[in-house]
Design a protein around this motif. Structure first.
Motif, PDB file in Angstrom:
ATOM      1  N   ALA A   1     122.616  66.750 -50.113  1.00 37.83           N
ATOM      2  CA  ALA A   1     122.028  65.651 -49.340  1.00 37.83           C
ATOM      3  C   ALA A   1     120.737  65.188 -50.017  1.00 37.83           C
ATOM      4  N   ASP A   2     120.773  64.026 -50.642  1.00 38.10           N
ATOM      5  CA  ASP A   2     119.605  63.518 -51.361  1.00 38.10           C
ATOM      6  C   ASP A   2     118.473  63.128 -50.417  1.00 38.10           C
ATOM      7  N   ASP A   3     118.823  62.706 -49.209  1.00 40.70           N
ATOM      8  CA  ASP A   3     117.824  62.196 -48.273  1.00 40.70           C
ATOM      9  C   ASP A   3     117.340  63.285 -47.311  1.00 40.70           C
ATOM     10  N   ALA A   4     117.321  64.525 -47.777  1.00 46.33           N
ATOM     11  CA  ALA A   4     116.866  65.634 -46.925  1.00 46.33           C
ATOM     12  C   ALA A   4     116.247  66.704 -47.814  1.00 46.33           C
ATOM     13  N   PRO A   5     115.245  67.426 -47.319  1.00 41.32           N
ATOM     14  CA  PRO A   5     114.601  68.454 -48.134  1.00 41.32           C
ATOM     15  C   PRO A   5     115.489  69.671 -48.317  1.00 41.32           C
ATOM     16  N   PHE A   6     115.306  70.362 -49.438  1.00 39.71           N
ATOM     17  CA  PHE A   6     115.984  71.629 -49.690  1.00 39.71           C
ATOM     18  C   PHE A   6     114.927  72.678 -49.984  1.00 39.71           C
ATOM     19  N   GLY A   7     115.035  73.811 -49.319  1.00 41.99           N
ATOM     20  CA  GLY A   7     114.079  74.883 -49.562  1.00 41.99           C
ATOM     21  C   GLY A   7     114.336  76.049 -48.641  1.00 41.99           C
ATOM     22  N   GLY A   8     113.690  77.164 -48.936  1.00 41.32           N
ATOM     23  CA  GLY A   8     113.881  78.374 -48.156  1.00 41.32           C
ATOM     24  C   GLY A   8     112.759  78.607 -47.164  1.00 41.32           C
ATOM     25  N   ILE A   9     112.785  79.788 -46.567  1.00 42.67           N
ATOM     26  CA  ILE A   9     111.764  80.196 -45.611  1.00 42.67           C
ATOM     27  C   ILE A   9     111.542  81.690 -45.782  1.00 42.67           C
ATOM     28  N   GLY A  10     110.279  82.094 -45.857  1.00 34.01           N
ATOM     29  CA  GLY A  10     109.976  83.520 -46.033  1.00 34.01           C
ATOM     30  C   GLY A  10     110.524  84.042 -47.347  1.00 34.01           C
ATOM     31  N   PRO A  11     111.280  85.140 -47.309  1.00 38.38           N
ATOM     32  CA  PRO A  11     111.788  85.743 -48.557  1.00 38.38           C
ATOM     33  C   PRO A  11     112.848  84.909 -49.261  1.00 38.38           C
ATOM     34  N   SER A  12     113.351  83.848 -48.618  1.00 41.77           N
ATOM     35  CA  SER A  12     114.326  82.994 -49.300  1.00 41.77           C
ATOM     36  C   SER A  12     113.671  81.800 -49.985  1.00 41.77           C
TER      37      SER A  12
ATOM     38  N   TYR B   1     112.004  70.596 -52.265  1.00 41.55           N
ATOM     39  CA  TYR B   1     112.180  69.434 -53.131  1.00 41.55           C
ATOM     40  C   TYR B   1     113.474  68.744 -52.735  1.00 41.55           C
ATOM     41  N   HIS B   2     113.891  67.741 -53.486  1.00 44.68           N
ATOM     42  CA  HIS B   2     114.938  66.764 -53.147  1.00 44.68           C
ATOM     43  C   HIS B   2     114.297  65.640 -52.336  1.00 44.68           C
ATOM     44  N   GLY B   3     114.693  64.424 -52.661  1.00 48.03           N
ATOM     45  CA  GLY B   3     114.309  63.269 -51.878  1.00 48.03           C
ATOM     46  C   GLY B   3     112.815  63.062 -51.743  1.00 48.03           C
ATOM     47  N   LYS B   4     112.424  62.478 -50.630  1.00 52.90           N
ATOM     48  CA  LYS B   4     111.026  62.159 -50.389  1.00 52.90           C
ATOM     49  C   LYS B   4     110.170  63.416 -50.372  1.00 52.90           C
ATOM     50  N   GLU B   5     110.700  64.497 -49.783  1.00 50.93           N
ATOM     51  CA  GLU B   5     109.919  65.742 -49.730  1.00 50.93           C
ATOM     52  C   GLU B   5     109.621  66.273 -51.123  1.00 50.93           C
ATOM     53  N   GLY B   6     110.557  66.094 -52.066  1.00 51.98           N
ATOM     54  CA  GLY B   6     110.294  66.499 -53.440  1.00 51.98           C
ATOM     55  C   GLY B   6     109.194  65.672 -54.065  1.00 51.98           C
ATOM     56  N   PHE B   7     109.243  64.362 -53.830  1.00 54.02           N
ATOM     57  CA  PHE B   7     108.193  63.471 -54.320  1.00 54.02           C
ATOM     58  C   PHE B   7     106.831  63.912 -53.778  1.00 54.02           C
ATOM     59  N   LEU B   8     106.769  64.231 -52.493  1.00 54.16           N
ATOM     60  CA  LEU B   8     105.504  64.658 -51.890  1.00 54.16           C
ATOM     61  C   LEU B   8     105.055  66.009 -52.439  1.00 54.16           C
TER      62      LEU B   8
END
Length: 472
Positions: free
Chosen positions: A411-422, A427-434
């Motif tokens: 999904a390009d229009d949504a952030p990708f990332g983990g939480i805690g130990p993951s 990044y991806h999309g606008k969140e990656g730009f930010l």
């Protein structure tokens, strides 16, 4: 291992070259960024055959279609999406001043941070090199990439492609063993993105801390599949099996284990085997099914499997063919009767092993997930809205797929990332730009200076009135 002085110096020199180039052009224009992204896209299209063949060579065998779907196509889609939205992302945003600061204007300007370091893993070495690079370029940065030592053919193809598209002062590529990776992560980047294991991620973050370098860590963990009682097993298997079999399970978001209503294990195994054989059949000579990256990883997976067997687990291969290590191919191994003493339930599998854990109630399944480190992904197999909402509300994970697996990463229009130990950061999309931009707040006043109202000496009647108005 001590790092040779000349290698350390080379890394430092590369960083300085990029830093000097950035200082000479600290705010690349929209047109410059668009040009770079378009050139990168054309490079990917031109070199797609070389890249997919190189991936095949590094793995011993890797499906060309899998490589196109999971390495090449996502990068092109990412570029297209970034090109469509970049102008809007770059535009400064207006913010409210409130009565206390009026009259004034407040805006937020998104500046490139400078030089971004990207540490690339071996499992998707094209997508996980180019994907973060796209984000770095869109945000106006320079980038240095450290490629995996386990994908030499792919590295060669990537280096050839990137050399056609970028000068070294814009994108530089580094190869080397673990010692080079350690020195790379210790460089004073303006941002550092690492994709890999949680164990190595800790070392990367520790090295970055010495320079106060912000980090984005894309790690992994044991991503569970909760199969609810309302969904039939054939449908559940159909929705999760591709995510488990793609790249032979060597994916950070691959389904790691299945939580299944009590008494349904035999039915699940039968459904999985039937679907697997329709998709692949025999894997040894099947062009669509991938191999394990190298003998070290193949041996690791077999050791985890043997440990489970020695401790009482039941192993059911998805395909009954005679296995041969010369292919480094292994059909999904369905593992029932597991417990927490087994390695397969202690560490991320990163391969074609699938443990099955039965539960009595949905609350018990949720508790099982919550008692363990927060995963990068969580998969819900249920068409019941209340069940979906209960799991979503009561669990934490980097991302979620409902009635599907791994596709949320696309999904390009949504952030990708983990939480805690993951992991941490997105990044991806606008969140990656930010993530790869500095959000700089700017307050602008005109000729009228209301700030002097709060200057000393304190205690005048106007100040007292202001205090009473705002402190209430």
């Amino acid at each position: 291992m001590n790092m040779p002085v000349e290698v350390k110096q080379t890394l430092t020199d590369l960083l300085q070259i990029q830093r000097d180039a950035f200082q000479a052009n600290p705010a690349p224009s929209y047109a410059e960024r668009v040009s770079q992204l378009q050139s990168l896209k054309q490079g990917l299209i031109k070199h797609q055959h070389n890249l997919t063949q190189a991936l095949r060579q590094d793995y011993g065998h890797r499906s060309i279609d899998d490589s196109m779907i999971s390495d090449i196509m996502p990068c092109i889609n990412n570029i297209n999406y970034s090109l469509k939205h970049l102008k809007k992302w770059m535009k400064p945003s207006r913010r409210h001043t409130g009565l206390l600061l009026a009259p004034a204007q407040i805006s937020v300007q998104y500046q490139p941070v400078g030089v971004v370091g990207i540490i690339v893993p071996w499992n998707f070495p094209v997508m996980l090199a180019i994907g973060p690079l796209i984000t770095a370029i869109a945000a106006g940065n320079r980038a240095m990439l450290k490629l995996s030592e386990f994908t030499p053919s792919t590295n060669k193809a990537l280096i050839a492609m990137l050399a056609e598209v970028f000068e070294q002062q814009t994108v530089a590529v580094v190869e080397g063993e673990a010692d080079v990776a350690a020195a790379f992560s210790a460089l004073p980047f303006d941002h550092l993105l690492f994709t890999g294991s949680t164990t190595v991620g800790k070392h990367v973050m520790r090295a970055a801390a010495d320079n106060l370098t912000p980090v984005t860590l894309e790690l992994g963990g044991k991503s569970p599949v909760i199969i609810a009682d309302d969904i039939d097993l054939e449908t559940a298997v159909e929705r999760l099996i591709y995510g488990k079999c793609l790249n032979a399970g060597q994916i950070c978001v691959a389904p790691d284990y299945v939580l299944l209503p009590k008494g349904k294990t035999a039915g699940f195994i039968a459904a999985y085997k039937a679907k697997f054989n329709k998709m692949y059949g025999q894997v040894a000579d099947n062009d669509d099914y991938g191999a394990i990256i190298n003998q070290r990883q193949f041996d690791r997976i077999h050791a985890v499997l043997q440990d489970a067997k020695d401790k009482g687990a039941h192993i059911e291969p998805a395909s009954e063919e005679q296995k041969t290590s010369s292919y480094r191919k292994l059909p999904t191994q369905l593992i029932s009767g597991v417990n927490d003493d087994m390695l397969v339930m202690q560490e991320e599998i990163f391969g074609p092993l699938l443990p099955i854990v039965e539960y009595d109630t949905l609350e018990q399944a949720i508790s099982y997930v919550n008692q363990r480190p927060r995963p990068l992904a969580l998969y819900i197999m249920s068409f019941n809205d209340a069940t979906q909402q209960q799991i979503l509300a009561q669990t934490h994970s980097g991302g979620v797929c409902i009635n599907d697996a791994v596709f949320h990463v696309a999904a390009d229009d949504a952030p990708f990332g983990g939480i805690g130990p993951s992991g941490m950061g997105h990044y991806h999309g606008k969140e990656g730009f930010l993530t790869m931009s500095h959000a700089k707040t700017i307050l602008r006043r005109g000729k009228l200076n209301t700030g002097k109202i709060v200057h000393p000496p304190y205690g005048n009647s106007l100040q007292q009135m202001l205090m009473k108005f705002f402190v209430r």
